[in-house]
Write a protein that holds these residues in place. Structure first.
Motif, short mmCIF file in Angstrom:
data_model
loop_
_atom_site.label_atom_id
_atom_site.label_comp_id
_atom_site.label_asym_id
_atom_site.label_seq_id
_atom_site.Cartn_x
_atom_site.Cartn_y
_atom_site.Cartn_z
N GLU A 85 -12.32 7.76 0.47
CA GLU A 85 -11.46 7.27 1.43
C GLU A 85 -11.93 7.27 2.72
N GLY A 114 -10.89 6.62 7.25
CA GLY A 114 -9.93 6.08 8.10
C GLY A 114 -9.88 6.52 9.66
N ASP A 170 1.37 8.22 0.88
CA ASP A 170 0.89 6.90 0.44
C ASP A 170 1.82 5.87 0.93
N GLU A 205 -4.20 1.53 -1.85
CA GLU A 205 -5.21 1.68 -1.02
C GLU A 205 -4.79 2.38 0.27
N TRP A 206 -3.60 2.19 0.75
CA TRP A 206 -3.41 2.60 2.25
C TRP A 206 -2.63 4.08 2.21
N SER A 207 -2.87 5.02 3.01
CA SER A 207 -2.06 6.11 3.14
C SER A 207 -1.96 6.42 4.70
N ILE A 235 -4.50 6.57 9.79
CA ILE A 235 -4.30 5.65 8.74
C ILE A 235 -5.64 5.44 7.92
N TYR A 274 -8.09 4.44 4.18
CA TYR A 274 -8.11 3.38 3.06
C TYR A 274 -8.91 4.03 2.02
#
Length: 274
Positions: free
Chosen positions: A24, A26, A176, A180-182, A259, A261
């Motif tokens: 991941e 970001g 979360d 996919e996104w958090s 953020i 991904y």
């Protein structure tokens, strides 16, 4: 001894869990603060912008490795201090700081991307880091690089390093938004193995020698003290008097919101596959 072996086996077993392996990455932005010889009371009065990028590889839903690249703007001014001696000392600085860190991260709770039950966790991390900085001060309305003036009597070619190793550590919270996104909220403290982020560490030099070596502007930057009734009747900058505290290396920290991904477990295709 058995307890140590059991703890080690448990740690290895936890790291080797297969759930939620993957990459991941970001970005994060927030505010940074400096703590050192020009901010001994841990004031938050001079925040600067902080931002950076993070990449993680999740070994399991508890452990991950992390890479962080960041920028932090730091500054401090003695006239903001509550300490009367520091007010009389009257030094200040600012610096852009760029750093990179590599380390490990641990989730306190089970964390699975996209799960309705395990979508949130606080976490801690620790990393080894390298940092690049350049302290400056204002002189005659111009910001100048303090290292070039040897303000504590450094000879030409014997100046302090502006690249330093250190450690980075902190804590945060992950939440979360989808598979996919958090979002991440994080406090990241950087402890340098160097005490010259602020150009202040040891003692005042002999000012006549400093002027001969570096010029009158070096003297003006080295001793900027002012007279405060009841504190000092002359400028503080006598040879050998403490200008800073060399036993405590400098720190800076950032509070950021980011953020991230989740890519999943990116593997190279097997040879001959279609």
């Amino acid at each position: 001894m058995r307890i140590l072996l059991f703890t080690f086996a448990l740690l290895i077993g936890t790291i080797s869990l297969k759930a939620q392996q993957g990459w991941e990455a970001g970005a994060a932005v927030g505010v940074g603060h400096y703590f050192g010889d020009l901010n001994t009371d841990l004031s938050l009065s001079d925040p600067g912008i902080a931002f950076g990028g993070i990449a993680r590889y999740n070994f399991s839903n508890r452990w991950s490795s992390r890479i962080f690249l960041g920028y932090t703007k730091v500054a401090a001014f003695d006239n903001d201090s509550r300490n009367i001696y520091e007010q009389a000392r009257n030094l200040h600085f600012r610096s852009d700081v760029i750093d990179g860190a590599l380390g490990l991260e641990f989730n306190f709770l089970q964390y699975d991307h996209g799960s309705k039950d395990h979508f949130f966790t606080p976490y801690i991390f620790g990393s080894f880091m390298v940092s690049q900085f350049k302290p400056q001060a204002e002189l005659d309305d111009v910001w100048v690089d303090l290292r070039d003036y040897g303000t504590e009597g450094q000879f030409t070619g014997d100046e302090y390093y502006t690249t330093s190793l250190g450690i980075s550590y902190g804590l945060g919270v992950k939440l979360d938004l989808s598979y996919e996104w958090s979002i991440n909220f994080e406090v990241n403290v950087r402890q340098l193995f160097n005490d010259y982020l602020d150009d202040v560490s040891t003692v005042y030099p002999d000012m006549e020698d400093l002027e001969d070596l570096r010029g009158i502007d070096a003297v003006r930057l080295s001793d900027r003290s002012i007279l405060i009734e009841g504190v000092n009747e002359q400028q503080i900058g006598e040879e050998g008097r403490f200008r800073g505290n060399s036993s405590d290396n400098d720190q800076y920290a950032a509070i950021t919101f980011g953020i991230v991904y989740y890519f999943g477990d990116l593997k190279c295709p097997e040879y001959g596959s279609r």
